[in-house]
Design an enzyme around this catalytic site. Structure first.
Site, short mmCIF file in Angstrom:
data_model
loop_
_atom_site.label_atom_id
_atom_site.label_comp_id
_atom_site.label_asym_id
_atom_site.label_seq_id
_atom_site.Cartn_x
_atom_site.Cartn_y
_atom_site.Cartn_z
N GLU A 12 -0.84 4.19 -8.28
CA GLU A 12 -0.51 5.10 -7.08
C GLU A 12 0.84 5.84 -7.61
O GLU A 12 1.66 5.24 -8.00
CB GLU A 12 -0.39 4.31 -5.89
N LYS A 29 0.64 -1.30 -0.07
CA LYS A 29 -0.06 0.21 -0.02
C LYS A 29 0.85 1.10 -0.02
O LYS A 29 1.48 1.67 0.92
CB LYS A 29 -0.97 -0.08 1.57
N ARG A 55 -3.39 8.46 -5.50
CA ARG A 55 -4.23 7.74 -6.32
C ARG A 55 -4.05 8.52 -7.46
O ARG A 55 -4.60 9.53 -7.75
CB ARG A 55 -5.34 7.41 -5.78
P1 ATP Z 1 -9.36 6.02 1.03
O1 ATP Z 1 -8.99 6.55 -0.19
O2 ATP Z 1 -9.93 4.71 1.33
O3 ATP Z 1 -10.81 7.10 1.55
P2 ATP Z 1 -7.41 7.26 2.41
O4 ATP Z 1 -7.22 8.38 1.37
O5 ATP Z 1 -7.20 7.86 3.91
O6 ATP Z 1 -8.69 6.46 2.35
P3 ATP Z 1 -5.83 5.06 2.73
O7 ATP Z 1 -6.69 4.84 4.12
O8 ATP Z 1 -4.25 5.29 3.18
O9 ATP Z 1 -6.41 6.23 1.98
O10 ATP Z 1 -6.02 3.85 1.75
C1 ATP Z 1 -6.54 4.05 0.33
C2 ATP Z 1 -5.51 4.47 -0.63
O11 ATP Z 1 -4.49 3.63 -0.76
C3 ATP Z 1 -6.04 4.47 -2.03
O12 ATP Z 1 -7.11 5.31 -2.13
C4 ATP Z 1 -5.05 4.52 -2.79
O13 ATP Z 1 -4.57 5.80 -3.15
C5 ATP Z 1 -3.87 3.97 -1.93
N1 ATP Z 1 -2.85 2.97 -2.48
C6 ATP Z 1 -1.86 2.68 -2.28
N2 ATP Z 1 -1.59 1.35 -2.91
C7 ATP Z 1 -2.59 0.83 -3.52
C8 ATP Z 1 -2.75 -0.57 -3.88
N3 ATP Z 1 -1.76 -1.42 -4.12
N4 ATP Z 1 -4.08 -0.69 -4.15
C9 ATP Z 1 -5.11 0.16 -3.90
N5 ATP Z 1 -4.94 1.38 -3.47
C10 ATP Z 1 -3.58 1.76 -3.08
#
Ligand code: ATP
Length: 587
Positions: free
Chosen positions: A302, A252, A257
């Site tokens: 990402e 992750k 994104r």
């Molecule tokens: P969200 O986008 O779920 O509302 P957030 O912006 O706080 O929450 P995180 O909780 O950190 O983000 O996790 C989701 C984000 O992680 C995704 O929107 C994407 O940008 C990122 N991401 C990083 N690596 C990946 C991956 N391998 N697959 C999907 N998403 C990923």
């Protein structure tokens, strides 16, 4: 259709805070709108002329609007400013001045929606030398023909202050009822919106093609697809159970994104909020153009900043240097990035969103020839918790936030936060809550060193079921002097006279804002509170949930819309998990 007809509906919407009444009023409006105007009426109702992702904004500055009003009504700008001081809203000033104007001329022709829209369009698109004068002339011409109430909404629209408080979901409800006569197919309508981010296009499809058309609605490259989101859980074994035993586990990455649209040689990049960010990443565009082999494709990944000397991945905050309008070439060299792709949603005419994840990944690897800076996310497929945990620690060591665990047969749930993707992040000490994203809905004046800025912000989470924002804490810690200095600049454009219709608060803030800016905070724990409205009465009668000792983490989440903030439901789950942890540690 006369503009007056929609203005009458706006007046009624403005007077109500009931979502049901709003929906009914919109149903009435959409039903009587001629087909060829339906998209325009939908955009106008949102205070726009195009879907957001076009990036075309009316945004006329207050000063300019005042000049146009001065010409239209033959009143000095100083007098208009004085009246604005009294009434507090430029729309009301326009209404007042228009009603003072002597009778309309004999040749008065009512304003049509078509004409108002076309002039707004010309105003929005006027650029370059002489464009200021042209905008003023266009606007004053329109005002000269407008009735008082029309003038109010014209001014509010062009200055970007429509503020009717209608959520996208309410418009979808109304469209479904107006064109399909039932809410039974509401999901199908919502899916079309999730695939396009374009309420006007959804409305047009419904008006012309009805149920059949909306059922067949497909991804259109160029229109951003609302992104699929992940749930969060803390235990690998439980996650595996949820996603079907065996799963795709990916690093992750801590970046931004991106949804990449390729239409022949053209590349468009969209952010998490479906903003067009193409200009910020010419390097990513170039790589996408040369590496994606399909003619047309929509892929996701990402974008992550990295240190070219050490090849280390850098945290998200570094990428914020790339969020700029000027000096992009220089920023590109100073803050280079790598794109890690993880999904393919559309390839050469085929909508892949209903295909299993693993098939989409295969397709992605098939159409992209990877290189150092444009590659795939690091992934293993496993059903072994120990192996996954090892992979998780490896991800952390390499500057990632944890893992994304994805159901192998999961479809792409556009716009939804389902259980097909689950994020596993570093857990924090038992009592400290993990960071949450909150929407700033108001503020309290500062004292002493903070006299010129705000002392604390009133923060809220999103109650998705009720489509409202519920307060969870006042946050005043964690801001650097620089942050504090910037607060008025960041928030004043969202200032409104009274509490926003979608905000529920027991506290009376000194100033209120339209819920717009999302920030990340951390706190010591979640507590029950009689003054905050988050999950009010859910855990115990008469109290809500609040964050104890909240602190700003330094992360401005400009990439998130208010509806993307942490939800009330998530807070309730976090509260319950916290109770469980406390019970476990004391037993
Ligand atoms: P969200 O986008 O779920 O509302 P957030 O912006 O706080 O929450 P995180 O909780 O950190 O983000 O996790 C989701 C984000 O992680 C995704 O929107 C994407 O940008 C990122 N991401 C990083 N690596 C990946 C991956 N391998 N697959 C999907 N998403 C990923």
């Amino acid at each position: 259709m006369n503009y007056n007809e929609i203005v009458e509906v706006y007046e009624k919407i403005e007077a109500t805070s009931s979502r049901i009444k709003m929906t009914n009023l919109l149903v009435g409006l959409f039903t009587k709108t001629p087909k060829e105007l339906i998209d325009k009426v939908v955009y106008l109702t949102q205070g726009k002329i195009y879907p957001d992702y076009y990036g075309i904004e009316l945004g006329i500055a207050e000063k300019m609007a005042i000049k146009a009003m001065s010409i239209a009504y033959g009143v000095g700008t100083k007098d208009i400013e004085r009246l604005l001081g009294k009434l507090g809203d430029l729309g009301l000033v326009a209404q007042e001045l228009a009603s003072r104007k002597k009778q309309m001329s004999l040749f008065y022709k009512p304003l049509t929606v078509q004409r108002v829209y076309e002039i707004f369009d010309k105003i929005a698109k006027a650029t370059g030398e002489g464009s200021q004068d042209l905008k003023i002339r266009l606007l004053s011409g329109l005002l000269a023909d407008a009735k008082p109430k029309e003038a109010k909404y014209i001014i509010r629209t062009v200055t970007g202050n429509m503020r009717l408080g209608i959520a996208d979901m309410t418009i979808l409800d109304a469209l479904a009822i107006a064109f399909l006569k039932t809410k039974k197919y509401r999901d199908v309508v919502e899916r079309a919106y999730n695939l396009s981010n374009d309420l006007g296009d959804v409305a047009r499809t419904l008006a012309y093609e009805g149920l059949e058309g909306i059922k067949k609605y497909k991804i259109k490259p160029g229109k951003p697809i609302r992104m699929m989101l992940a749930q969060r859980m803390e235990n690998v074994r439980e996650i595996l159970l949820k996603v079907g035993g065996k799963a795709a586990c990916e690093w992750k990455y801590d970046g931004e994104r991106v949804q990449i649209h390729k239409i022949n040689d053209e590349i468009i990049l969209y952010s998490r909020r479906a903003e067009n960010i193409t200009e910020q990443y010419p390097d990513v565009c170039e790589l996408a153009k040369t590496s994606i082999k399909a003619e047309e494709a929509v892929v996701e990944g990402e974008i992550v900043a990295y240190n070219p000397e050490t090849l280390e991945l850098l945290p998200f905050q570094e990428l914020m240097h790339r969020r700029r309008k000027y000096g992009i070439e220089e920023a590109m060299k100073k803050y280079p990035v790598i794109t890690f792709l993880f999904d393919a949603l559309y390839v050469d005419g085929e909508d892949l969103t209903q295909k299993p994840f693993i098939e989409r990944r295969r397709k992605l690897e098939e159409i992209v020839s990877k290189n150092d800076k444009f590659t795939f996310s690091n992934m293993i497929i496993s059903d072994n918790p120990e192996e996954i945990e090892k992979f998780f620690y490896e991800a952390l060591e390499n500057g990632c936030e944890g893992l994304m665990i994805k159901a192998l047969d999961g479809v792409y749930q556009a716009g939804a936060r389902g259980w097909l993707w689950i994020k596993l992040k570093k857990s924090y000490e038992s009592k400290i809550i993990e960071p949450i994203d909150v929407v700033v809905v108001g503020a309290f004046f500062g004292k002493g060193r903070r006299a010129k800025t705000y002392g604390a912000l009133l923060a809220a989470v999103y109650n998705k079921e009720k489509d409202i924002f519920e307060t969870i804490c006042k946050v005043g810690s964690g801001f650097t002097d620089k942050d504090l200095e910037k607060l008025p600049e960041i928030f004043d454009k969202y200032r409104i006279k009274k509490r926003h219709a979608r905000v529920v608060s027991e506290l009376e803030a000194d100033v209120w804002f339209t819920p717009s800016v999302v920030i990340e905070i951390i706190g010591d724990e979640l507590t029950l509170s009689p003054v905050h409205t988050c999950a009010y009465g859910v855990i115990r009668e008469g109290v809500g949930i609040a964050v104890r000792f909240p602190r700003f983490t330094g992360r401005w989440r400009f990439d998130k819309a208010p509806e993307d903030a942490t939800t009330t439901k998530e807070i309730i789950e976090m509260y319950k998990a916290q109770l469980k942890r406390i019970e476990e540690s004391s037993s």
